[in-house]
Enzyme design. Sequence first.
Site, PDB file in Angstrom:
ATOM      1  N   SER A 216       0.845  -1.199   0.000  1.00  0.00           N
ATOM      2  CA  SER A 216       0.000   0.000   0.000  1.00  0.00           C
ATOM      3  C   SER A 216       0.876   1.243   0.000  1.00  0.00           C
ATOM      4  O   SER A 216       1.645   1.443  -0.931  1.00  0.00           O
ATOM      5  CB  SER A 216      -0.955  -0.032   1.199  1.00  0.00           C
ATOM      6  OG  SER A 216      -1.862   1.051   1.147  1.00  0.00           O
ATOM      7  N   THR A 217       0.818   2.059   1.052  1.00  0.00           N
ATOM      8  CA  THR A 217       1.587   3.302   1.094  1.00  0.00           C
ATOM      9  C   THR A 217       3.074   3.029   0.889  1.00  0.00           C
ATOM     10  O   THR A 217       3.668   2.251   1.614  1.00  0.00           O
ATOM     11  CB  THR A 217       1.386   4.022   2.442  1.00  0.00           C
ATOM     12  OG1 THR A 217      -0.012   4.149   2.700  1.00  0.00           O
ATOM     13  CG2 THR A 217       2.032   5.402   2.426  1.00  0.00           C
TER      14      THR A 217
ATOM     15  N   HIS B  76      -2.763  -0.980  -3.297  1.00  0.00           N
ATOM     16  CA  HIS B  76      -3.933  -0.139  -3.054  1.00  0.00           C
ATOM     17  C   HIS B  76      -3.861   1.120  -3.917  1.00  0.00           C
ATOM     18  O   HIS B  76      -2.989   1.965  -3.735  1.00  0.00           O
ATOM     19  CB  HIS B  76      -4.002   0.267  -1.574  1.00  0.00           C
ATOM     20  CG  HIS B  76      -4.268  -0.874  -0.655  1.00  0.00           C
ATOM     21  ND1 HIS B  76      -3.971  -0.833   0.681  1.00  0.00           N
ATOM     22  CD2 HIS B  76      -4.807  -2.104  -0.877  1.00  0.00           C
ATOM     23  CE1 HIS B  76      -4.322  -1.975   1.256  1.00  0.00           C
ATOM     24  NE2 HIS B  76      -4.817  -2.760   0.316  1.00  0.00           N
TER      25      HIS B  76
ATOM     26  N   MET C 173       0.029   0.848   5.426  1.00  0.00           N
ATOM     27  CA  MET C 173      -0.626   1.060   6.710  1.00  0.00           C
ATOM     28  C   MET C 173      -1.794   0.103   6.854  1.00  0.00           C
ATOM     29  O   MET C 173      -2.459  -0.255   5.886  1.00  0.00           O
ATOM     30  CB  MET C 173      -1.125   2.500   6.809  1.00  0.00           C
ATOM     31  CG  MET C 173      -1.709   2.858   8.162  1.00  0.00           C
ATOM     32  SD  MET C 173      -2.006   4.619   8.269  1.00  0.00           S
ATOM     33  CE  MET C 173      -3.014   4.692   9.738  1.00  0.00           C
TER      34      MET C 173
ATOM     35  N   ASP D 108      -4.184  -5.196   6.007  1.00  0.00           N
ATOM     36  CA  ASP D 108      -4.653  -5.948   4.849  1.00  0.00           C
ATOM     37  C   ASP D 108      -3.603  -6.976   4.434  1.00  0.00           C
ATOM     38  O   ASP D 108      -2.421  -6.667   4.306  1.00  0.00           O
ATOM     39  CB  ASP D 108      -4.935  -4.994   3.692  1.00  0.00           C
ATOM     40  CG  ASP D 108      -5.653  -5.668   2.529  1.00  0.00           C
ATOM     41  OD1 ASP D 108      -6.328  -6.690   2.768  1.00  0.00           O
ATOM     42  OD2 ASP D 108      -5.550  -5.165   1.395  1.00  0.00           O
TER      43      ASP D 108
END
Length: 362
Positions: free
Chosen positions: A180-181, A207, A300, A303
Site C-alpha cells: 500500500s503506502t 492499493h 498502513m 490488509d
Amino acid sequence: MHTKYGYDGGGLGMINVLVVDDSAFMRKLISDFINEHPGMKANDTARNGKDALQKLTKHKYDVVTLDIEMPEMGGLEALTHIMNDHPCPVIMVSSLTQEGAEQTMQAMEEGAVDFVGKPSGAISLDLHLIKEDLIFKIEAAAKVNMSAHLNKKTIPGRLPAKKTLPHKIEEKKILAIGTSTGGPKALQNVLPCLERNFPAPIFIVQHMPPAFTESLAKRLDHLSSISIKEAVDGEVAKKGTAYIAPGGKHLKVRKMGMSLVNEVTNAPPLNGHRPSVDVLFSSLAELKEYHTAALIMTGMGSDGAKGLLEIKKNQSCLAVAESKKTAVVYGMPKAAANTAETDYNLDLDEIAPFLNQQFCRT
C-alpha cells in the site's frame, strides 16, 4: 475516528499539514477536511510550488498535500526541490485522467509517498467523495520512515534459506505480493530485479484508485525483464508475468483445467479496501496443490495478514514480510509478521535476490 480503515485517532499527536493548490476554493475545502479531524491541522496553505517552498523554508510540516497542475511552479518541480531541500512526506493531489496518472507515477518515483485523485478535475466540487481516503493517507504519511523512503541503494546477493519452496521442476508455484503506502517505489525495487525466466505467475495488489494501476504497470513493465500488466478478467495467468489488480476492483485467482485464470470483480470493499490483499490471498488459499510465496511490503493497516494465514493453513507457503528497517510504513508487514508468523522479515534490497534464489535455483 477512522473506523473504515482501522484508525483509532491515537499515537501520533497533532499532524501539521501544508496544503498546496492554485485554487483558493480547493485550498479551503482540503483545509476544512483536515481541520474537521481531531488529530490534524492545516497549519498553512500555498498557492503554487514556489509559495510552498518559501513556507517550507520557514516552518516544518509533518505532511504536505501537493497539487500537480499549478502556475509559476507545478507540483512535480516543487516535489524535486522539497525532496532535496526539505524532505518530508508529500501526498500528490492529481486529476483522475491518463495524463494525471502518468504524472502521479512520475511523482511517486521522485519521492511522493502517496496520492489522491480529484474526482472531477482541477476544481472538484465533489471532493468530499475522497475525504475519508485523504484523511487516511495523511495519517499514514505522518508515520512514514523518510530515511527508508529516500534510500535508493540496492544490494545484490543471495541469502541462506531456513525454509524453501519445493524445487522440483514439476512443482506448481505462485508469487503473491500485497502493498500500500510506499508500494509503487517498493515494487520498483523488487520487480525489475527478478530474473527474466521467472518460473511462476505473479499476482499483485497495490492499493490504488481506478486509472492509476495501468500507468503503474506500464512503468514497471518498461523497467523489468519480466512482463508486467494490469490484470484482465478471464485471462490465463502465465509464468514470468506479473498481474496487478486494477484500481477499484478485486483480483482473485481460480483454477480452470490445468491453468490459473484471473478473476476481476466489483465485489464490495473488504475492510475499506478494493482491491484487497486479503481477497487475493484467500483465493490463492483455495489452490491447495500449489506452493505460494506470499510477500507483504510497506503499507498502513493490516490488509493481507488474515489472507496470508489462510494460505499457510491450506498449502505449502513461504511467508515473507518487509522489515521494519526499510518499510516506508511498517503497518501491513508488522500485521503479517504478528498474525501469520512470517518465515522471513527482509530488507527491501534483500527481497528480489531472495525470490530469485527461491524460484530460480536449479
